[in-house]
Scaffold this motif. Sequence first.
Motif, PDB file in Angstrom:
ATOM      1  N   MET A 244      -3.286  40.747 -37.691  1.00 35.86           N
ATOM      2  CA  MET A 244      -2.378  40.427 -36.586  1.00 35.86           C
ATOM      3  C   MET A 244      -1.890  38.987 -36.691  1.00 35.86           C
ATOM      4  SD  MET A 244      -4.064  42.203 -33.181  1.00 35.86           S
ATOM      5  CE  MET A 244      -3.300  40.966 -32.128  1.00 35.86           C
ATOM      6  N   GLY A 245      -0.573  38.820 -36.613  1.00 32.73           N
ATOM      7  CA  GLY A 245      -0.007  37.479 -36.690  1.00 32.73           C
ATOM      8  C   GLY A 245       0.062  36.817 -35.326  1.00 32.73           C
ATOM      9  N   ARG A 246       0.168  35.536 -35.325  1.00 32.41           N
ATOM     10  CA  ARG A 246       0.194  34.796 -34.060  1.00 32.41           C
ATOM     11  C   ARG A 246       1.491  35.014 -33.290  1.00 32.41           C
ATOM     12  NH1 ARG A 246      -4.247  31.711 -34.226  1.00 32.41           N
ATOM     13  NH2 ARG A 246      -3.667  30.505 -32.401  1.00 32.41           N
ATOM     14  N   ASP A 247       2.475  35.587 -33.959  1.00 34.15           N
ATOM     15  CA  ASP A 247       3.736  35.924 -33.294  1.00 34.15           C
ATOM     16  C   ASP A 247       3.802  37.415 -32.979  1.00 34.15           C
ATOM     17  OD1 ASP A 247       3.874  36.836 -35.872  1.00 34.15           O
ATOM     18  OD2 ASP A 247       5.942  36.179 -36.226  1.00 34.15           O
ATOM     19  N   CYS A 248       2.641  38.059 -32.836  1.00 39.27           N
ATOM     20  CA  CYS A 248       2.603  39.515 -32.681  1.00 39.27           C
ATOM     21  C   CYS A 248       3.139  39.979 -31.329  1.00 39.27           C
ATOM     22  CB  CYS A 248       1.179  40.033 -32.875  1.00 39.27           C
ATOM     23  SG  CYS A 248      -0.005  39.380 -31.683  1.00 39.27           S
ATOM     24  N   ARG A 297      -3.106  40.039 -22.024  1.00 38.05           N
ATOM     25  CA  ARG A 297      -3.720  38.773 -21.604  1.00 38.05           C
ATOM     26  C   ARG A 297      -4.844  38.381 -22.553  1.00 38.05           C
ATOM     27  NH1 ARG A 297      -6.527  39.445 -17.083  1.00 38.05           N
ATOM     28  NH2 ARG A 297      -6.881  37.209 -16.980  1.00 38.05           N
ATOM     29  N   LEU A 298      -5.619  39.370 -23.002  1.00 40.26           N
ATOM     30  CA  LEU A 298      -6.705  39.092 -23.938  1.00 40.26           C
ATOM     31  C   LEU A 298      -6.158  38.537 -25.247  1.00 40.26           C
ATOM     32  CD1 LEU A 298      -9.675  39.303 -24.808  1.00 40.26           C
ATOM     33  CD2 LEU A 298      -9.229  41.684 -25.459  1.00 40.26           C
ATOM     34  N   ILE A 299      -5.097  39.161 -25.780  1.00 40.61           N
ATOM     35  CA  ILE A 299      -4.512  38.684 -27.036  1.00 40.61           C
ATOM     36  C   ILE A 299      -3.977  37.259 -26.871  1.00 40.61           C
ATOM     37  CG2 ILE A 299      -2.656  39.068 -28.707  1.00 40.61           C
ATOM     38  CD1 ILE A 299      -2.942  42.076 -28.130  1.00 40.61           C
ATOM     39  N   ARG A 300      -3.267  37.001 -25.767  1.00 41.37           N
ATOM     40  CA  ARG A 300      -2.725  35.659 -25.536  1.00 41.37           C
ATOM     41  C   ARG A 300      -3.856  34.631 -25.408  1.00 41.37           C
ATOM     42  NH1 ARG A 300       2.610  35.749 -25.011  1.00 41.37           N
ATOM     43  NH2 ARG A 300       3.682  37.583 -24.148  1.00 41.37           N
ATOM     44  N   HIS A 301      -4.952  35.034 -24.769  1.00 42.75           N
ATOM     45  CA  HIS A 301      -6.078  34.118 -24.607  1.00 42.75           C
ATOM     46  C   HIS A 301      -6.703  33.774 -25.955  1.00 42.75           C
ATOM     47  CE1 HIS A 301      -9.368  32.170 -22.473  1.00 42.75           C
ATOM     48  NE2 HIS A 301     -10.241  32.848 -23.215  1.00 42.75           N
ATOM     49  N   VAL A 302      -6.858  34.777 -26.832  1.00 45.57           N
ATOM     50  CA  VAL A 302      -7.417  34.529 -28.158  1.00 45.57           C
ATOM     51  C   VAL A 302      -6.493  33.623 -28.965  1.00 45.57           C
ATOM     52  CG1 VAL A 302      -8.055  35.608 -30.363  1.00 45.57           C
ATOM     53  CG2 VAL A 302      -8.749  36.673 -28.203  1.00 45.57           C
ATOM     54  N   ILE A 303      -5.200  33.868 -28.887  1.00 43.78           N
ATOM     55  CA  ILE A 303      -4.238  33.018 -29.611  1.00 43.78           C
ATOM     56  C   ILE A 303      -4.347  31.574 -29.139  1.00 43.78           C
ATOM     57  CG2 ILE A 303      -1.772  32.547 -29.928  1.00 43.78           C
ATOM     58  CD1 ILE A 303      -1.297  35.570 -29.891  1.00 43.78           C
ATOM     59  N   ALA A 304      -4.461  31.378 -27.832  1.00 47.97           N
ATOM     60  CA  ALA A 304      -4.562  30.022 -27.290  1.00 47.97           C
ATOM     61  C   ALA A 304      -5.855  29.347 -27.723  1.00 47.97           C
ATOM     62  CB  ALA A 304      -4.471  30.075 -25.767  1.00 47.97           C
ATOM     63  N   GLN A 318      -3.632  30.822 -41.787  1.00 50.24           N
ATOM     64  CA  GLN A 318      -3.164  30.042 -40.639  1.00 50.24           C
ATOM     65  C   GLN A 318      -2.316  30.849 -39.667  1.00 50.24           C
ATOM     66  OE1 GLN A 318      -1.269  26.486 -42.055  1.00 50.24           O
ATOM     67  NE2 GLN A 318      -3.198  25.522 -42.681  1.00 50.24           N
ATOM     68  N   ALA A 319      -1.705  31.918 -40.152  1.00 51.78           N
ATOM     69  CA  ALA A 319      -0.855  32.728 -39.270  1.00 51.78           C
ATOM     70  C   ALA A 319      -1.630  33.854 -38.592  1.00 51.78           C
ATOM     71  CB  ALA A 319       0.306  33.315 -40.064  1.00 51.78           C
ATOM     72  N   ARG A 320      -2.941  33.958 -38.849  1.00 54.28           N
ATOM     73  CA  ARG A 320      -3.741  35.039 -38.281  1.00 54.28           C
ATOM     74  C   ARG A 320      -4.166  34.722 -36.849  1.00 54.28           C
ATOM     75  NH1 ARG A 320      -6.604  37.943 -42.417  1.00 54.28           N
ATOM     76  NH2 ARG A 320      -5.145  38.221 -44.158  1.00 54.28           N
ATOM     77  N   VAL A 321      -4.490  35.784 -36.096  1.00 55.63           N
ATOM     78  CA  VAL A 321      -4.976  35.626 -34.716  1.00 55.63           C
ATOM     79  C   VAL A 321      -6.478  35.417 -34.673  1.00 55.63           C
ATOM     80  CG1 VAL A 321      -5.336  36.860 -32.534  1.00 55.63           C
ATOM     81  CG2 VAL A 321      -3.102  36.929 -33.661  1.00 55.63           C
TER      82      VAL A 321
END
Length: 558
Positions: A244-248, A297-304, A318-321
């Motif tokens: 999963m990319g950070r821009d997913c 929300r969970l995905i956004r929290h992990v990205i942050a 570097q582009a991974r979640v």
Amino acid sequence: MGKRKVYVRTDLSVPQVEHSLDQQGNVVLLPEAIPPARTLIAFGRNATGSRSFDFAPWYGSGIDPITYACQRQIERFLAGQDTTVEVSTVVNYCRAGLRNFLDYLLLRAIAFGYELTLADIDRALIDGYLGHLVGQGVVTTSQKRFYDCTKSVLLALGQRGLIALVAAGDAATFPRNPFPNNNQKVKGETPLPKAQRHALAAAVKQAIMPIWRDDVPLTGELLTYALLIVALHTGRNTTPLLEMGRDCLRAHPKDNSTFLILWKRRGHNTSKVVLRGESTNERLLESTPTIKINVERLIRHVIARTEPLRAEAPDDLQARVWLYRSRGNEGTGQVTALSDSTLQYGTQKLVAKYGLTDSDGQPLRINISRLRKTFANRIFEILDGDLATTAIALGNTPQVAGRNYLLPDEDAKRNWRFMGDVMVEELLTYTIGTTYKTPMGHCSDPVNGQYAPKREGATCINFLNCLRCRHYAVTGNDLHKLFSFYFRVFAERMHMDKRRWTREYAHIPRLIDHYIVAEGLRRGVFKLAAVETARERARIEPHPFWSYDVVSHLEVFA
């Protein structure tokens, strides 16, 4: 003025097999090129745990020309030549295919007492290899995997003219079907039963709670639990989830909705899932599956939370979640990303910690493939057996979804419940036909007929076999019901696997067209105008018995 000569550029970086042709046209490799200066193949980071493969053990043992050609072909695959395959696939070519093939060639060279060359790869050698795989003592499905991986490399060599390929006949290089009925021997994952699904959901929900606390460090286990939640609610495959990319997360045109975009390596395209915050009791009407907003929300929290780790992560991560700081014996403190092995380890810890068991009391077997099967059957159940929309939710064709994901079970098979309340009441009171009469035509013996259950008080409802039954008769007044059934059978093609429809239903329209209608017209039982009128009426306004509102699935008659 003469034509200007055009020089073709050659990319010297593309691996080539240094060879010439002898007088018979056979490929002769240049001895000075063997062995190559470097025998170790570096795969780099990929979806498997393998990072390299060394061909050195097979050089100097009487099979050098074949070893060299195979190594160069693997290097060409990795360079994007000849065909487009993923690195993980090339890894399997080496570890599952060539490792076994070259081991067999070593034994063959010793037995024959001479060096094997590319000209020795023929049907006899392939048959010997298949026998060698049988002798390895592995199951047939593994033998087929080893053989298929080997064949892919040899085919590429043949297409480049390095080995002679015979396409057909008894001398065909590759037998047509060396592993018959192999698909029937493969035991795929089964969907989780309802109780086990709920137990897993409760356990992972509890296990993920610490991730919301910023003072708790991210670990491979915590990220594994987060990924399991995403997998459980989206039904995506392992590699797209791990990568999963950070821009997913992308904007969705509807309010309170977001797209989850994942990259599918094998298909070289994206997989799209809609995340939105509406009730999970709502029927699935979109062309993509929907899940609760808390997963977004969970995905956004992990990205942050993983954003500060990006600077220390290797360039290709570097582009991974799913980034975290390693705590293992090797590379402690280094930033890495979830891998398949880390995912398996974290899943096993979850099962042990919460005592998750199957119906036999054994530790519950959890993996992403099983969660995908669970998701597929749950969606199929929610949609009342709509195969076409379920396939869209999975990102597959209806054929693939029906064959590989929707396994028969008590909840998802749609056990062919009978009609609506009217028909149920008629069955319970043994008054079948009071409301709609016989829904296919006339039956001279619905109790003791050819396909009747022949039990005391039981009336035949096996309408799919009416057309074959000697007690069945159709009059002009029955044409509307007959053609309503006719079009309903065609409609079922959109809701089940194509091969299954062909096997179980395709004969019905043919019987109606070429036997009942044609024969009725020939004998003068039906008038052509009446047939055409009934056919068009059934297309526009089907008989209530064959409406989807009354009969949701034709399997009730099977």
